[in-house]
Design a protein around this motif. Structure first.
Motif, PDB file in Angstrom:
ATOM      1  N   VAL B 217       0.844  -1.205   0.000  1.00  0.00           N
ATOM      2  CA  VAL B 217       0.000   0.000   0.000  1.00  0.00           C
ATOM      3  C   VAL B 217       0.877   1.252   0.000  1.00  0.00           C
ATOM      4  O   VAL B 217       0.627   2.214  -0.735  1.00  0.00           O
ATOM      5  N   GLN B 218       1.934   1.202   0.835  1.00  0.00           N
ATOM      6  CA  GLN B 218       2.818   2.370   0.923  1.00  0.00           C
ATOM      7  C   GLN B 218       3.524   2.629  -0.405  1.00  0.00           C
ATOM      8  O   GLN B 218       3.674   3.789  -0.821  1.00  0.00           O
ATOM      9  N   ALA B 219       3.935   1.555  -1.084  1.00  0.00           N
ATOM     10  CA  ALA B 219       4.615   1.705  -2.377  1.00  0.00           C
ATOM     11  C   ALA B 219       3.676   2.355  -3.389  1.00  0.00           C
ATOM     12  O   ALA B 219       4.059   3.300  -4.109  1.00  0.00           O
ATOM     13  N   ILE B 220       2.435   1.848  -3.417  1.00  0.00           N
ATOM     14  CA  ILE B 220       1.459   2.402  -4.359  1.00  0.00           C
ATOM     15  C   ILE B 220       1.161   3.859  -4.016  1.00  0.00           C
ATOM     16  O   ILE B 220       1.133   4.738  -4.888  1.00  0.00           O
ATOM     17  N   ALA B 221       0.955   4.131  -2.707  1.00  0.00           N
ATOM     18  CA  ALA B 221       0.625   5.481  -2.259  1.00  0.00           C
ATOM     19  C   ALA B 221       1.735   6.441  -2.648  1.00  0.00           C
ATOM     20  O   ALA B 221       1.474   7.564  -3.116  1.00  0.00           O
ATOM     21  N   SER B 222       2.966   5.997  -2.461  1.00  0.00           N
ATOM     22  CA  SER B 222       4.109   6.829  -2.799  1.00  0.00           C
ATOM     23  C   SER B 222       4.140   7.110  -4.301  1.00  0.00           C
ATOM     24  O   SER B 222       4.378   8.241  -4.748  1.00  0.00           O
ATOM     25  N   GLU B 223       3.857   6.073  -5.087  1.00  0.00           N
ATOM     26  CA  GLU B 223       3.828   6.170  -6.553  1.00  0.00           C
ATOM     27  C   GLU B 223       2.758   7.168  -7.007  1.00  0.00           C
ATOM     28  O   GLU B 223       2.983   7.983  -7.890  1.00  0.00           O
ATOM     29  N   GLU B 224       1.587   7.073  -6.329  1.00  0.00           N
ATOM     30  CA  GLU B 224       0.439   7.888  -6.717  1.00  0.00           C
ATOM     31  C   GLU B 224       0.497   9.282  -6.095  1.00  0.00           C
ATOM     32  O   GLU B 224      -0.406  10.086  -6.303  1.00  0.00           O
ATOM     33  N   GLY B 225       1.489   9.527  -5.259  1.00  0.00           N
ATOM     34  CA  GLY B 225       1.609  10.836  -4.617  1.00  0.00           C
ATOM     35  C   GLY B 225       0.675  11.013  -3.431  1.00  0.00           C
ATOM     36  O   GLY B 225       0.492  12.122  -2.945  1.00  0.00           O
ATOM     37  N   ALA B 226       0.062   9.935  -2.955  1.00  0.00           N
ATOM     38  CA  ALA B 226      -0.845  10.024  -1.807  1.00  0.00           C
ATOM     39  C   ALA B 226      -0.113   9.563  -0.554  1.00  0.00           C
ATOM     40  O   ALA B 226      -0.458   8.557   0.062  1.00  0.00           O
ATOM     41  N   ASP B 227       0.913  10.289  -0.178  1.00  0.00           N
ATOM     42  CA  ASP B 227       1.786   9.869   0.925  1.00  0.00           C
ATOM     43  C   ASP B 227       1.037   9.674   2.239  1.00  0.00           C
ATOM     44  O   ASP B 227       1.342   8.754   3.002  1.00  0.00           O
ATOM     45  N   GLU B 228       0.045  10.548   2.475  1.00  0.00           N
ATOM     46  CA  GLU B 228      -0.699  10.454   3.736  1.00  0.00           C
ATOM     47  C   GLU B 228      -1.309   9.065   3.917  1.00  0.00           C
ATOM     48  O   GLU B 228      -1.289   8.492   5.010  1.00  0.00           O
ATOM     49  N   VAL B 229      -1.849   8.526   2.828  1.00  0.00           N
ATOM     50  CA  VAL B 229      -2.465   7.197   2.877  1.00  0.00           C
ATOM     51  C   VAL B 229      -1.421   6.158   3.289  1.00  0.00           C
ATOM     52  O   VAL B 229      -1.653   5.313   4.152  1.00  0.00           O
ATOM     53  N   GLY B 230      -0.252   6.273   2.700  1.00  0.00           N
ATOM     54  CA  GLY B 230       0.816   5.336   3.008  1.00  0.00           C
ATOM     55  C   GLY B 230       1.256   5.451   4.452  1.00  0.00           C
ATOM     56  O   GLY B 230       1.471   4.443   5.139  1.00  0.00           O
ATOM     57  N   VAL B 231       1.369   6.693   4.933  1.00  0.00           N
ATOM     58  CA  VAL B 231       1.795   6.910   6.324  1.00  0.00           C
ATOM     59  C   VAL B 231       0.750   6.317   7.272  1.00  0.00           C
ATOM     60  O   VAL B 231       1.087   5.628   8.245  1.00  0.00           O
ATOM     61  N   ALA B 232      -0.531   6.561   6.971  1.00  0.00           N
ATOM     62  CA  ALA B 232      -1.600   6.032   7.810  1.00  0.00           C
ATOM     63  C   ALA B 232      -1.583   4.507   7.783  1.00  0.00           C
ATOM     64  O   ALA B 232      -1.767   3.844   8.816  1.00  0.00           O
ATOM     65  N   ALA B 233      -1.354   3.935   6.624  1.00  0.00           N
ATOM     66  CA  ALA B 233      -1.316   2.479   6.509  1.00  0.00           C
ATOM     67  C   ALA B 233      -0.211   1.898   7.382  1.00  0.00           C
ATOM     68  O   ALA B 233      -0.337   0.790   7.916  1.00  0.00           O
TER      69      ALA B 233
END
Lengths: 331, 292
Positions: B217-233
């Motif tokens: 999830v974090q890899a995808i979030a980082s790729e998509e620019g949605a860092d907050e989602v990755g941090v929360a995950a």
């Protein structure tokens, strides 16, 4: 029951005194609507005390409350002079417990396990080893003690369970159905052991059983529970008083029994069949009942097999007392 | 004496014990040491020692290889930090925890020998706490050993003492936190699912599968620019909490979406909560079983 508050100083027991080992006042335990124990007042002294009752009568619940593993809904109790509500730890230091169910890990040997349990009771390493060896010998586990307990027979498991309950030299042991699942020979051995714990070892014993006959043999005192109520608590001898009846039996089947019974009745005795035997009610004082029985048998040409006084059994007490107690009155 | 030579055993009758008896603290310490030994299979059957020591070997050998490389090559620092090393061996640590937690938490409950413990002086909560502490310490030893191999080897190879010590202490702080979390999680799973197989599978899901998903999830979030989602995950698993904190602390670990600002505090709080809740759940479980 009024002596309860005075039984605080039981920690140093002197031989010959009759200290109270357990006393409960109004002890009650409800699980929702199920009343496991109801307003129980019991006093237990030294020696072997049998705790009798059908399955579900509250025996195990009582033991768990006394160990401090369960909180009573109401009432109080003292074990060896300590209040269960405040001194659970101190009580558990002085008490041994042999549970009813299986509680032995299969992959360790009895020797290792009993040593570990001794240490969990606060014995040092060398004392634990020494006591374990001693106790395992007393309960009769010899070479098997070094084998994993998973391979033990029921009898050996019961012995190992008993050993862990005794290893820290408790002042009192709770033995919950120690004869459960044992064959007749092993049962006799176990009862003998229970007897010895109470007399030779000088450890007070509270032993439960749903088999009343067993406790007749080993206990000094019997407490009868029925559906959480105290049915009766008295010395074993009181339960087994003689009834004045005579039991006679003749060689042969029911036909011979009936023939003999009718002849005895004709001779003026009140009698009724009981299994293969005939129970003769206490005869009028002027009648020499033994002679009548002998002569009657001789006249009929029947072989007299048994002639003995009829003793009450614990079962009779239980049957006699149980009915009114369920109605609310306690015996 | 003559009797003894003849091999006669005298029945001395029952002997009472009137020697000293330990208090609760000493009994708890005895139980702790026994638990710690059992976690590594010590004092148990030969077969029980195979898995923990095999895993320990897998965890330590790479550290020894790294030390060898550092000794023979002219480098001024280790190729990876202590926290980074733990991050690399997290699968091995997870397997160790999953395999050994049932030894400490399932056995007594499954075979009901717990009742025999509870009929003795140690109160149920102290018993549960001691068990948890044994597993936490075992995990700490398991993770600390390779770190110490790296540290000592690195110093012998002439690395900077000050820098290495700071790195190591950071790693130790993170290790304590992750050990407490992992022990709480696997301990609770093992005390609920008493069949060893279920406990192991449950622990592996919590320690391997979930962190794997989080990383994805974090890899995808980082790729998509949605860092907050990755941090929360990253809050969802002990290992992502650990590596996120290690990254934020500059302990030599990089994650796709490192926590920043208030998220760091959130990571610390959640990590402490996971450890505390795991421990509380274990205590509750022991108390419940004890009253049955």
């Amino acid at each position: 029951m009024s002596a309860v508050p005075a039984s605080v100083v039981v920690v140093t027991v002197t031989q010959g005194a009759e200290p109270t080992v357990i006393s409960t006042v109004g002890l009650t335990k409800h699980y929702g609507h199920v009343h496991a124990l109801h307003d129980l007042d019991v006093e237990v002294g030294e020696g072997v005390t049998g705790l009798v009752g059908a399955n579900g009568a509250g025996k195990s619940t009582l033991i768990k409350i006394l160990l401090g593993l369960l909180e009573p809904t109401a009432g109080s109790a003292r074990v060896l002079g300590h209040d269960i509500a405040t001194a659970g730890e101190e009580i558990r230091r002085l008490v041994g417990y042999m549970p009813e169910h299986d509680c032995l890990p299969p992959d360790v040997s009895a020797s290792e396990f009993v040593v570990h349990m001794a240490r969990m009771s606060g014995l040092g390493r060398s004392a634990a080893r020494e006591r374990s060896a001693d106790v395992l010998r007393h309960v009769g586990l010899d070479e098997e003690r070094y084998r994993p307990m998973g391979g033990y027979s029921t009898g050996m498991k019961q012995r190992a369970k008993l050993a862990q309950a005794l290893v820290h030299d408790p002042r009192l042991v709770f033995l919950d159905e120690p004869t459960n699942g044992l064959d007749p020979a092993a049962r006799t051995d176990m009862l003998g052991l229970v007897r010895r714990i109470g007399s030779d070892f000088g450890i007070a014993v509270l032993v439960t059983s749903h088999l009343l006959g067993e406790l007749e043999q080993v206990s000094d005192h019997v407490v009868v529970l029925d559906a959480g109520h105290l049915l009766r608590s008295s010395a074993t001898g009181d339960f087994l008083e003689q009834t004045g009846r005579l039991l006679v039996e003749v060689i042969g089947g029911t036909e011979e029994r009936d023939r003999f019974g009718e002849a005895l009745a004709a001779a003026g005795l009140t009698c009724r069949p009981r299994g293969t035997t005939i129970a003769i009610e206490p005869p009028p004082a002027h009648l020499a009942v033994h002679d009548v029985v002998r002569d009657t048998a001789a006249d009929l040409g029947l072989g007299l097999m048994r002639l003995q006084p009829d003793r009450r059994h614990l079962e009779d007490v239980f049957l006699d007392d149980a009915a009114p107690a369920r109605g609310g009155a306690r015996g | 004496m003559a009797d003894q030579r003849a091999g006669v055993i005298h029945d001395l009758g029952y002997r009472h014990y009137d020697g000293p008896r330990d208090g609760v603290a000493t009994i708890a310490r005895t139980l702790f040491v026994t638990g710690l030994r059992h976690a590594f299979g010590l004092g148990r059957s030969g077969r029980s020692k195979i898995l923990p020591f095999l895993l320990l070997g897998i965890a330590v050998v790479p550290a020894a290889v790294v030390v060898g490389v550092v000794t023979f090559l002219p480098v001024s620092e280790l190729p990876l930090t202590y926290a980074g090393y733990t991050n690399q061996i997290q699968l091995v640590v997870s397997l160790f925890a999953a395999a050994q937690a049932p030894v400490l938490f399932s056995r007594d409950l499954r075979h009901r020998s717990i009742v025999l413990y509870l009929a003795r002086p140690l109160p149920a909560h102290v018993l549960a706490l001691t068990r948890w502490f044994s597993l936490t310490t075992a995990l700490l030893v398991f993770m600390l050993l390779p770190a110490l191999v790296l540290y000592v080897g690195g110093l012998l190879a002439g690395l900077d003492v000050g820098g290495q010590t700071v790195d190591l202490l950071k790693a130790v702080a993170l290790l304590v936190l992750v050990a407490a979390m992992v022990a709480g999680i696997t301990g609770f799973i093992s005390s609920v699912s008493l069949r060893r197989g279920f406990a192991v599978v449950g622990s592996i899901v919590a320690l391997v599968v979930v962190p794997g998903v989080v990383t994805a999830v974090q890899a995808i979030a980082s790729e998509e620019g949605a860092d907050e989602v990755g941090v929360a995950a990253g809050l969802a698993s002990p290992w992502s909490l650990n590596s996120g904190l290690a990254d934020a602390w500059g302990a030599g670990v990089t994650v796709f979406t490192p926590p920043t600002g208030a998220w760091v505090a959130a990571y610390v709080v959640v990590a402490l909560l996971v450890a505390a809740l795991g421990l509380a759940a274990i205590v509750a479980r022991f108390l419940r079983v004890g009253s049955q």
